[in-house]
Design an enzyme around this catalytic site. Structure first.
Site, short mmCIF file in Angstrom:
data_model
loop_
_atom_site.label_atom_id
_atom_site.label_comp_id
_atom_site.label_asym_id
_atom_site.label_seq_id
_atom_site.Cartn_x
_atom_site.Cartn_y
_atom_site.Cartn_z
N GLU A 56 0.83 -1.22 0.00
CA GLU A 56 0.00 0.00 0.00
C GLU A 56 0.85 1.26 0.00
O GLU A 56 0.66 2.17 0.82
CB GLU A 56 -0.95 0.00 1.21
CG GLU A 56 -1.97 -1.13 1.14
CD GLU A 56 -3.06 -1.04 2.20
OE1 GLU A 56 -2.81 -0.45 3.26
OE2 GLU A 56 -4.16 -1.55 1.94
N GLU A 79 -5.86 -8.19 -0.86
CA GLU A 79 -6.56 -7.93 0.41
C GLU A 79 -7.97 -7.51 0.10
O GLU A 79 -8.20 -6.74 -0.82
CB GLU A 79 -5.91 -6.79 1.22
CG GLU A 79 -4.57 -7.12 1.79
CD GLU A 79 -4.02 -6.00 2.68
OE1 GLU A 79 -4.80 -5.25 3.29
OE2 GLU A 79 -2.79 -5.88 2.75
P1 P53 Z 1 -7.03 -2.45 9.56
C1 P53 Z 1 -6.17 1.93 5.55
C2 P53 Z 1 -6.98 1.84 4.42
C3 P53 Z 1 -6.97 0.69 3.67
C4 P53 Z 1 -6.16 -0.36 4.03
O1 P53 Z 1 -6.77 -2.51 7.98
C5 P53 Z 1 -5.33 -0.26 5.14
C6 P53 Z 1 -5.34 0.88 5.91
C7 P53 Z 1 -4.49 0.99 7.12
O2 P53 Z 1 -5.25 0.81 8.27
O3 P53 Z 1 -4.47 -1.22 5.51
C8 P53 Z 1 -4.47 -2.51 4.95
O4 P53 Z 1 -6.15 -3.48 10.15
C9 P53 Z 1 -3.14 -3.14 5.32
C10 P53 Z 1 -3.23 -4.20 6.36
C11 P53 Z 1 -4.38 -3.89 7.29
C12 P53 Z 1 -5.66 -3.98 6.48
O5 P53 Z 1 -5.63 -3.11 5.38
O6 P53 Z 1 -6.67 -1.08 9.94
O7 P53 Z 1 -2.40 -3.59 4.21
O8 P53 Z 1 -1.98 -4.29 7.01
O9 P53 Z 1 -4.45 -4.68 8.41
C13 P53 Z 1 -6.91 -3.70 7.30
O10 P53 Z 1 -8.47 -2.77 9.74
#
Ligand code: P53
Length: 476
Positions: free
Chosen positions: A176, A374
């Site tokens: 990201e 993801e």
């Molecule tokens: P969490 C922000 C927006 C989109 C994805 O996020 C993001 C974030 C950062 O918070 O992160 C990704 O755990 C990232 C993972 C993360 C996952 O999305 O904040 O690549 O490490 O855990 C979900 O709910």
């Protein structure tokens, strides 16, 4: 048109710092994730100066995957995973980041982990830098604002490409990388790039400089990988939140276009090996003088990626306002709520159609294979008395997204390699440091305060996903 390819890469995704724990095991060094405390929705994680006794650092122990990975991978195999996306914790290989020689104990850990995956026919998909760079590179060098980090990263990349070239085919460089477009907040600049700002510092050009060095480092790593083994496949990793105009007013549309430019130019550089002209013109207008050498530009053209990995959780919306005549995008101010979609308990807009739109957007722009690395629904799970977790809302979320994904493949002709839902086993949230924001098919008995037995148990979504994989999502 039968749907997904026969060798579609179904799996799950995690990142080392969010599940491994063992933060000092096997000689591991302190990473940026190790100096972040637990927050909550609306409460930012605190970034402390080093590790301070008495504070709650949820990544230190996480879900103890470091010691329990064999049992966890067995459960992934039971679900039928074809691949497993994780990251290599840079600090297990180079504890400080600037050493000349790698740490053998760390290298051995990933050898064992990858062997365990391969034993079940699960292909590891590896991110090199997933929010866990060595903290020493922050304190000693100022993080990615320093050109020296290019060499440290490329050294790390070369070591792991060489070591694991026969176990890992699919790689991604920076997780990201475009999150730091949100440079007004402290989280993304620190987790992406180890940036800590001086009070009053103009943050924006610092972000562009750090991102530039990362893009050069990424390109040099891609080039190195091809020299080491031409079979390796190298991808970028983009956080895709497509930005819609709130209305069809022409200025709203232009605002949305500018916003997309500011959040996704990173992909242009990764894929095309050069900066888009709109961004160079923006640097000129703002008077940003960045350290971008001819040698860098040459490197960028020689390290273009093979595929685009991206995360998709939500879409954004934006709007033109009278106080912003240039229609400049500032992620901390420019986003508005989309009245047509629901939100998660953490305020993330739920928009499955946005995934189909995103797949088409990437495909139209770049014509490179796409990999959804993801996607998922962070929710509060309730365990019934019998231990069951009936996470129908997670099944609904994922099924709706897979349906749209299928339309993108079958109706729109997008080339999609695979799908790895986020946090396939419950883990520490990156954004908030919470355990209670859960994504998994596997429940982990651990709470925000660190209590819990760490016992693993399948949720309702476990057998649902097993069936999706088994049928190649024929029936949803
Ligand atoms: P969490 C922000 C927006 C989109 C994805 O996020 C993001 C974030 C950062 O918070 O992160 C990704 O755990 C990232 C993972 C993360 C996952 O999305 O904040 O690549 O490490 O855990 C979900 O709910």
């Amino acid at each position: 048109m039968s749907g997904f390819k026969a060798d579609f890469m179904w799996g799950g995704a995690v990142a080392a710092h969010q599940l491994e724990g063992g933060w000092q095991a096997g000689g591991k060094g302190v990473s940026v994730a190790d100096v972040m405390t637990a927050g909550a929705h609306g409460v930012a994680r605190e970034i402390t100066d080093g590790v301070i006794a008495g504070k709650n650092y949820p990544n230190h122990d996480a879900i103890d995957f470091y010691h329990r990975y064999k049992d966890d991978i067995k459960l992934f195999a039971e679900m039928g995973f074809k691949c497993f996306r994780t990251s290599i914790a840079w600090t297990r290989i180079f504890p400080l980041g600037d050493e000349a020689q790698p740490n053998e104990a760390g290298l051995q850990f990933y050898d064992d982990l990858f062997d365990e995956c391969l034993k079940y026919g699960i292909e590891p998909v590896i991110t090199l830098s997933h929010f866990e760079m060595p903290y020493h590179l922050v304190t000693e060098y100022g993080g990615w604002r320093n050109r020296k980090l290019i060499d440290f990263f490329v050294r790390f990349a070369r070591v792991v490409f060489t070591r694991y070239q026969h176990k890992v085919k699919y790689w991604m460089t920076f997780n990201e990388i475009n999150n730091q477009a949100n440079y007004h907040e402290d989280f993304a600049p620190f987790t992406n790039s180890g940036l800590k700002y001086q009070p009053g510092e103009d943050r924006e050009p610092v972000m562009y400089q750090a991102a530039h060095y990362e893009l050069v480092a990424s390109a040099l790593a891609v080039k190195a990988a091809r020299e080491i083994n031409p079979e390796l496949q190298l991808g970028c990793m983009i956080a895709m939140c497509p930005i819609y105009p709130l209305t069809c007013a022409p200025d709203d549309m232009m605002m949305a276009m500018n916003a997309m430019h500011r959040r996704y130019w990173f992909t242009d550089v990764h894929v095309r090996g050069k900066y888009p002209q709109h961004l160079l013109n923006y640097f000129a207008r703002r008077g940003f003088e960045l350290d971008i050498t001819e040698e860098d530009c040459q490197a960028l053209t020689e390290g273009c990626v093979d595929y685009i990995g991206f995360s998709y959780y939500m879409s954004f919306a934006t709007q033109a306002t009278a106080d912003n005549p240039e229609l400049d995008y500032d992620e901390s101010k420019s986003l508005v709520s989309n009245p047509y979609v629901q939100k998660s308990d953490w305020g993330w807009q739920i928009d499955p159609v946005g995934l189909r739109y995103s797949l088409n957007w990437f495909w139209d722009h770049y014509q490179l294979p796409l990999f959804i690395v993801e996607n998922g629904f962070g929710a509060i799970d309730v365990r019934e008395n019998d231990g069951a977790v009936n996470d129908q809302y997670r099944i609904d979320y994922l099924a709706a997204h897979i349906r749209e994904m299928k339309k993108a493949v079958v109706e729109d002709g997008v080339d999609l390699m695979g799908y790895t839902p986020w946090g396939c086993i419950d883990l520490v949230s990156a954004g908030t440091g919470e355990m209670k924001k859960r994504y998994g098919f596997i429940y982990v008995d651990k709470n925000n305060d660190g209590s819990g037995t760490l016992t693993r148990s399948p949720k309702k979504s476990f057998s649902w996903y097993q069936n999706v994989i088994q049928t190649n999502a024929e029936y949803l």
